[in-house]
Enzyme design. Sequence first.
Site, PDB file in Angstrom:
ATOM      1  N   GLU A 117      -3.560  -6.193  21.595  1.00 55.62           N
ATOM      2  CA  GLU A 117      -3.288  -7.374  20.764  1.00 55.62           C
ATOM      3  C   GLU A 117      -2.471  -8.418  21.540  1.00 55.62           C
ATOM      4  O   GLU A 117      -1.834  -9.278  20.934  1.00 55.62           O
ATOM      5  CB  GLU A 117      -2.519  -6.976  19.484  1.00 55.62           C
ATOM      6  CG  GLU A 117      -3.227  -5.980  18.584  1.00 55.62           C
ATOM      7  CD  GLU A 117      -4.371  -6.563  17.750  1.00 55.62           C
ATOM      8  OE1 GLU A 117      -4.661  -7.773  17.905  1.00 55.62           O
ATOM      9  OE2 GLU A 117      -4.973  -5.805  16.978  1.00 55.62           O
ATOM     10  N   HIS A 141       3.724  -5.198  15.231  1.00 56.94           N
ATOM     11  CA  HIS A 141       2.542  -4.929  14.412  1.00 56.94           C
ATOM     12  C   HIS A 141       2.484  -3.427  14.153  1.00 56.94           C
ATOM     13  O   HIS A 141       2.731  -2.625  15.063  1.00 56.94           O
ATOM     14  CB  HIS A 141       1.281  -5.403  15.145  1.00 56.94           C
ATOM     15  CG  HIS A 141       0.023  -4.817  14.598  1.00 56.94           C
ATOM     16  ND1 HIS A 141      -0.404  -5.037  13.308  1.00 56.94           N
ATOM     17  CD2 HIS A 141      -0.899  -3.982  15.146  1.00 56.94           C
ATOM     18  CE1 HIS A 141      -1.531  -4.379  13.111  1.00 56.94           C
ATOM     19  NE2 HIS A 141      -1.848  -3.721  14.205  1.00 56.94           N
ATOM     20  N   HIS A 143       0.950  -0.141  11.032  1.00 55.58           N
ATOM     21  CA  HIS A 143      -0.035   0.213  10.002  1.00 55.58           C
ATOM     22  C   HIS A 143       0.642   0.961   8.834  1.00 55.58           C
ATOM     23  O   HIS A 143       0.323   2.132   8.599  1.00 55.58           O
ATOM     24  CB  HIS A 143      -1.125   1.107  10.604  1.00 55.58           C
ATOM     25  CG  HIS A 143      -1.860   0.530  11.770  1.00 55.58           C
ATOM     26  ND1 HIS A 143      -2.596   1.281  12.672  1.00 55.58           N
ATOM     27  CD2 HIS A 143      -2.004  -0.760  12.184  1.00 55.58           C
ATOM     28  CE1 HIS A 143      -3.150   0.492  13.573  1.00 55.58           C
ATOM     29  NE2 HIS A 143      -2.789  -0.754  13.317  1.00 55.58           N
ATOM     30  N   GLU A 171      15.867  -8.108  -3.589  1.00 55.33           N
ATOM     31  CA  GLU A 171      16.184  -8.536  -2.214  1.00 55.33           C
ATOM     32  C   GLU A 171      15.001  -9.241  -1.528  1.00 55.33           C
ATOM     33  O   GLU A 171      15.203  -9.986  -0.573  1.00 55.33           O
ATOM     34  CB  GLU A 171      16.539  -7.315  -1.358  1.00 55.33           C
ATOM     35  CG  GLU A 171      17.891  -6.716  -1.658  1.00 55.33           C
ATOM     36  CD  GLU A 171      19.038  -7.559  -1.122  1.00 55.33           C
ATOM     37  OE1 GLU A 171      19.046  -7.841   0.086  1.00 55.33           O
ATOM     38  OE2 GLU A 171      19.904  -7.944  -1.920  1.00 55.33           O
ATOM     39  N   HIS A 212      -5.910  -3.270   7.471  1.00 50.72           N
ATOM     40  CA  HIS A 212      -5.503  -2.951   8.837  1.00 50.72           C
ATOM     41  C   HIS A 212      -3.985  -2.727   8.940  1.00 50.72           C
ATOM     42  O   HIS A 212      -3.550  -1.650   9.329  1.00 50.72           O
ATOM     43  CB  HIS A 212      -5.971  -4.075   9.773  1.00 50.72           C
ATOM     44  CG  HIS A 212      -5.604  -3.857  11.210  1.00 50.72           C
ATOM     45  ND1 HIS A 212      -6.241  -4.456  12.257  1.00 50.72           N
ATOM     46  CD2 HIS A 212      -4.635  -3.090  11.787  1.00 50.72           C
ATOM     47  CE1 HIS A 212      -5.704  -4.066  13.399  1.00 50.72           C
ATOM     48  NE2 HIS A 212      -4.723  -3.240  13.134  1.00 50.72           N
TER      49      HIS A 212
HETATM   50  O1  2HA Z   1      -4.269   0.344  18.251  1.00 49.45           O
HETATM   51  O2  2HA Z   1      -2.917  -1.350  16.197  1.00 49.45           O
HETATM   52  O3  2HA Z   1      -4.427  -3.500  16.116  1.00 49.45           O
HETATM   53  C1  2HA Z   1      -3.479  -0.754  18.366  1.00 49.45           C
HETATM   54  C2  2HA Z   1      -3.612  -1.567  17.151  1.00 49.45           C
HETATM   55  C3  2HA Z   1      -4.611  -2.628  17.164  1.00 49.45           C
HETATM   56 ZN    ZN Z   2      -3.401  -2.406  14.426  1.00 45.67          ZN
END
Ligand code: 2HA
Ligand code: ZN
Length: 273
Positions: A117, A141, A143, A171, A212
Amino acid sequence: MDCITQASFMRGFMDLCDLSFNKGWNERNGGNVSYRIKPEEIREVTAFLNEEAPSQTIGITAENLAGEYFLVTGSTKFFMNVKSNPFDNTCIIKIDEKGENYKIVWGLQKGGRPTSELPTHLLNHSVKKHCTNGAHRVIMHAHPANIIALTFILPLDGKVFTQEIWQMMTECPIVFPAGIGVVEWMVPGGPEVAKATAELIQKQDVVIWAHHGIFCSGEDFDLTFGLMDTVEKAAEILVKVISCGGKRQSIGAKEILSLAEPYSVPIDAEMFS
Ligand code: 2HA
Ligand code: ZN
């Protein structure tokens, strides 16, 4: 300094990856982090850097990042391993004078590339550096399960997500007063998701990627982790509330906006329009 891992920015980055993994947000190689290193921090570690490394193209142009150094996680590397072995799982990259190419000046000792990314991280660092006068340095980033779950239930609309999540914990509007942006499902790592996220990140610090994960920007490791943690906790409450049959009562728009003055935060009333 005997080892680069003694640098406090390295420790902060390693701790962040470890915390995120222990939250369950980074299965396998899921997620990525990047940190725009301060000039005084890079001066501390120059002895460890190889400035002669070959140059590679980023895929986007970010002129205001020319000459900047970033610490980033490696593509296909597991967050689980960052704290015990940052040498093989992270790297420091330097951006060239045009903001178009990078070179790996440290790390990924067994080979590899920076996060898949990278274009999204760098484009969004470029936007955030500009809009915050250089204050934001961390992009993360991951998940988290409850946030992803909500993208199958709620309409993929930033105002709806913001209203629903703000209501879950008092909050929330104080921690992210500009609300949440939402990007529809897109191919990860591609230029489309980079641009769609950069569009929203001008105003907001939190962007959800449908089906995602989540993308957060912040000033330092604690604030960025704390932001993601707050959004995911509120999402967990919402999932529980929906699972229990839905809200019977809640906090109204007027009440949410009334937090702005006592807490001196610019809560965006547009989110209720
Ligand atoms: O695997 O999270 O968005 C890496 C990620 C791609
Ligand atoms: Zn990801």
